[in-house]
Write a protein that holds these residues in place. Structure first.
Motif, PDB file in Angstrom:
ATOM      1  N   GLN A 238       0.842  -1.208   0.000  1.00  0.00           N
ATOM      2  CA  GLN A 238       0.000   0.000   0.000  1.00  0.00           C
ATOM      3  C   GLN A 238       0.876   1.258   0.000  1.00  0.00           C
ATOM      4  N   ALA A 239       1.938   1.231   0.830  1.00  0.00           N
ATOM      5  CA  ALA A 239       2.815   2.396   0.936  1.00  0.00           C
ATOM      6  C   ALA A 239       3.605   2.618  -0.353  1.00  0.00           C
ATOM      7  N   LEU A 240       3.922   1.523  -1.065  1.00  0.00           N
ATOM      8  CA  LEU A 240       4.752   1.643  -2.273  1.00  0.00           C
ATOM      9  C   LEU A 240       3.938   1.892  -3.543  1.00  0.00           C
ATOM     10  N   MET A 241       2.632   1.648  -3.490  1.00  0.00           N
ATOM     11  CA  MET A 241       1.814   1.793  -4.703  1.00  0.00           C
ATOM     12  C   MET A 241       1.978   3.156  -5.379  1.00  0.00           C
ATOM     13  N   PRO A 242       1.951   4.265  -4.612  1.00  0.00           N
ATOM     14  CA  PRO A 242       2.078   5.572  -5.288  1.00  0.00           C
ATOM     15  C   PRO A 242       3.407   5.725  -6.043  1.00  0.00           C
ATOM     16  N   THR A 243       4.481   5.031  -5.585  1.00  0.00           N
ATOM     17  CA  THR A 243       5.761   5.150  -6.279  1.00  0.00           C
ATOM     18  C   THR A 243       5.694   4.526  -7.677  1.00  0.00           C
ATOM     19  N   ARG A 244       4.675   3.725  -7.923  1.00  0.00           N
ATOM     20  CA  ARG A 244       4.501   3.128  -9.260  1.00  0.00           C
ATOM     21  C   ARG A 244       3.302   3.731  -9.974  1.00  0.00           C
ATOM     22  N   ALA A 245       2.926   4.915  -9.521  1.00  0.00           N
ATOM     23  CA  ALA A 245       1.783   5.623 -10.123  1.00  0.00           C
ATOM     24  C   ALA A 245       0.496   4.804 -10.043  1.00  0.00           C
ATOM     25  N   ILE A 246       0.352   4.068  -8.944  1.00  0.00           N
ATOM     26  CA  ILE A 246      -0.895   3.339  -8.703  1.00  0.00           C
ATOM     27  C   ILE A 246      -1.515   3.942  -7.439  1.00  0.00           C
ATOM     28  N   PRO A 247      -2.548   4.752  -7.574  1.00  0.00           N
ATOM     29  CA  PRO A 247      -3.105   5.399  -6.374  1.00  0.00           C
ATOM     30  C   PRO A 247      -4.034   4.467  -5.596  1.00  0.00           C
ATOM     31  N   PRO A 248      -3.654   4.058  -4.367  1.00  0.00           N
ATOM     32  CA  PRO A 248      -4.509   3.142  -3.611  1.00  0.00           C
ATOM     33  C   PRO A 248      -5.658   3.871  -2.938  1.00  0.00           C
ATOM     34  N   LYS A 249      -6.699   3.121  -2.573  1.00  0.00           N
ATOM     35  CA  LYS A 249      -7.740   3.718  -1.740  1.00  0.00           C
ATOM     36  C   LYS A 249      -7.156   3.946  -0.355  1.00  0.00           C
ATOM     37  N   ALA A 250      -7.790   4.844   0.420  1.00  0.00           N
ATOM     38  CA  ALA A 250      -7.144   5.339   1.638  1.00  0.00           C
ATOM     39  C   ALA A 250      -7.090   4.315   2.764  1.00  0.00           C
ATOM     40  N   VAL A 251      -8.047   3.387   2.778  1.00  0.00           N
ATOM     41  CA  VAL A 251      -8.185   2.504   3.939  1.00  0.00           C
ATOM     42  C   VAL A 251      -8.025   1.050   3.521  1.00  0.00           C
ATOM     43  N   ILE A 252      -7.271   0.287   4.297  1.00  0.00           N
ATOM     44  CA  ILE A 252      -7.190  -1.159   4.079  1.00  0.00           C
ATOM     45  C   ILE A 252      -8.396  -1.794   4.766  1.00  0.00           C
ATOM     46  N   GLU A 253      -9.173  -2.562   4.000  1.00  0.00           N
ATOM     47  CA  GLU A 253     -10.368  -3.205   4.551  1.00  0.00           C
ATOM     48  C   GLU A 253      -9.970  -4.421   5.381  1.00  0.00           C
ATOM     49  N   GLY A 254     -10.788  -4.724   6.391  1.00  0.00           N
ATOM     50  CA  GLY A 254     -10.568  -5.937   7.177  1.00  0.00           C
ATOM     51  C   GLY A 254      -9.940  -5.648   8.517  1.00  0.00           C
TER      52      GLY A 254
END
Ligand code: OOG
Ligand code: NI
Length: 462
Positions: A238-254
């Motif tokens: 989740q933390a690394l996704m933005p470094t690959r231009a993949i914007p994650p949703k703000a909250v991890i479900e579960g």
């Protein structure tokens, strides 16, 4: 007559899962980027946590890790669902569990097609979260009729796929080349269609009722809407996704992050806006449709009914603490609330086992096999190191998380209210068979492992 050489359903499923992944990678390049990131983080995690690597190796999780993924589709009619059940049966996939998404404002109910035996899961844990649209929850009669009319006209399976399903049912299996043709033909059902089956105005009407209705009704098939690889460290990905231009949703479900992961944690990236053509589109006036997205998940211990009840209770408690503020608006606060609530959930394997909160796989150790275990009880055998136990991996889904994933991809439009409308009997009628209770599946696996210990150690455990 000699029995022909049929490919095992587990291997057809493995081939199909690989073919599906290759197709989606070509359709949605961002999925490929996400796969690379997940593989990299998995490797680092295994290198940094040898104990985790060893436990995964023991449970067979390591071998299947790179193959592991789930997909999701949405169909429109009972007939489509029933035929899908037959198609998935060719690949050894059984409908497990019933999920009602109506309380979350999504007019569908769902099941997960997957393998149920631990040996089959070891070969390919591929799962498909499959939702059936519930037109009966739409109160606009005219729109209902239009949607039903469009759905009645379409055929989402190729003639060859239908023929091979029937052949499989009649002869009890598929040969190697039949299996290959089946995989290619079955894949067609899940392909993306750029060409809609409706006019721009019809699309708009469907879309205005609910974006999901347009997604199910306006195309010639239930395109796969995401394919989810399994990560061993979701916070890191989740933390690394933005470094690959993949914007994650703000909250991890579960559940929150824990020493011993339980159930399922998931996060996704927002759906893509994609070009589509309506039946009345000029090339210059192509429209767009937003449905397909990416998701990652971290899987942990499967919980017993008692464990699941505690999980649901603690999740409710954390969510109640938000006092109506959406979790996505204050992710840090939600994280803190989750951690506070889940402090009450034991975070150590033996505590989970003793309190009957999780399912386990029991295996005799080399020491146990070499020594004399007779007369010892299970607790003693474990304490003495004669039996090793590992939590079973959760192979299913979570309705609250699924709702969160659906919602994050439906945009910010006002939420529709459908109330709580669980109707498992109606779903099973559409499916043409009952869904399997997932708890029985875990219980059977646990029991088989205990029986194997009994046989190998000459003890009585059950
Ligand atoms: C399915 C959403 C549920 C999950 O992982 O919980 C899901 C969908 O959007 O069709 O895939
Ligand atoms: Ni999913």
């Amino acid at each position: 007559m000699p029995t022909p050489d049929y490919v095992s359903p587990d291997h057809i499923r493995a081939r199909f899962s690989r073919a599906m992944s290759a197709m989606y990678r070509a359709e949605v390049p961002l999925y490929g980027d996400l796969m690379e990131l997940v593989a990299q983080v998995n490797q680092e995690t295994l290198a940094n946590q040898p104990a985790m690597a060893k436990a995964l190796q023991r449970s067979g999780g390591l071998a299947r890790l790179d193959e592991e993924r789930h997909g999701a589709i949405r169909v429109g009619t009972a007939e489509e669902l029933a035929t899908l059940a037959r198609l998935f049966a060719v690949m050894g996939m059984t409908p497990v569990g019933y999920y009602d998404l109506s309380p979350a404002g999504v007019p569908v109910h769902s099941t997960a097609f997957r393998a149920v035996h631990e040996d089959s899961l070891g070969i390919s844990p591929f799962r498909v979260f499959t939702s059936l649209l519930r037109l009966e929850l739409i109160n606009d009669a005219g729109l209902r009729e239009m949607a039903a009319g469009l759905l009645a006209k379409r055929q989402i399976f190729t003639p060859k796929a239908l023929a091979l399903i029937a052949q499989h049912e009649a002869q009890g299996g598929l040969t190697d080349s039949e299996a290959d043709t089946f995989v290619t033909q079955a894949l067609e059902t899940f392909r993306w269609h750029r060409q809609a089956t409706v006019t721009q105005a019809q699309y708009q009407r469907l879309h205005d009722q609910h974006r999901l209705i347009a997604d199910v009704v306006a195309f010639n098939g239930p395109h796969i809407n995401h394919l989810t690889p399994r990560t061993l460290d979701i916070d890191n990905v989740q933390a690394l996704m933005p470094t690959r231009a993949i914007p994650p949703k703000a909250v991890i479900e579960g559940p929150p992050r824990r020493q011993l992961p339980i159930l399922l944690r998931q996060t996704s990236f927002k759906a893509l806006e994609e070009q589509v053509a309506f039946t009345d589109s000029e090339p210059a006036t192509l429209g767009t449709h937003t449905a397909r997205f990416g998701e990652i998940e971290q899987r942990g211990a499967a919980l017993t009914p008692a464990g699941r009840e505690l999980y649901d209770q603690l999740l409710d408690k954390a969510r109640a603490g938000l006092e109506g503020v959406p979790a996505e608006r204050d992710p840090g606060r939600y994280q803190a609330l989750l951690e506070q609530a889940f402090a009450a959930f034991p975070d150590e394997a033996q505590a989970l086992r003793r309190q009957g909160l999780a399912w386990f796989r029991y295996t005799p150790t080399a020491q146990g096999l070499a020594g004399d275990a007779s007369g010892k009880r299970l607790d003693t055998l474990i304490a003495d190191g004669d039996i090793q136990c590992d939590p079973l991996v959760y192979e299913d889904f979570l309705p609250v998380s699924a709702a969160g994933i659906f919602q994050s991809n439906l945009g910010d439009e006002a939420r529709t209210e459908y109330g709580s409308n669980a109707n498992r009997a109606q779903f099973e009628r559409a499916l043409g068979r009952p869904v399997v209770n997932e708890m029985e599946v875990y219980e059977n696996t646990q029991r088989r492992s205990l029986l194997a210990c009994e046989a190998q150690l000459g003890v009585k455990l059950l």
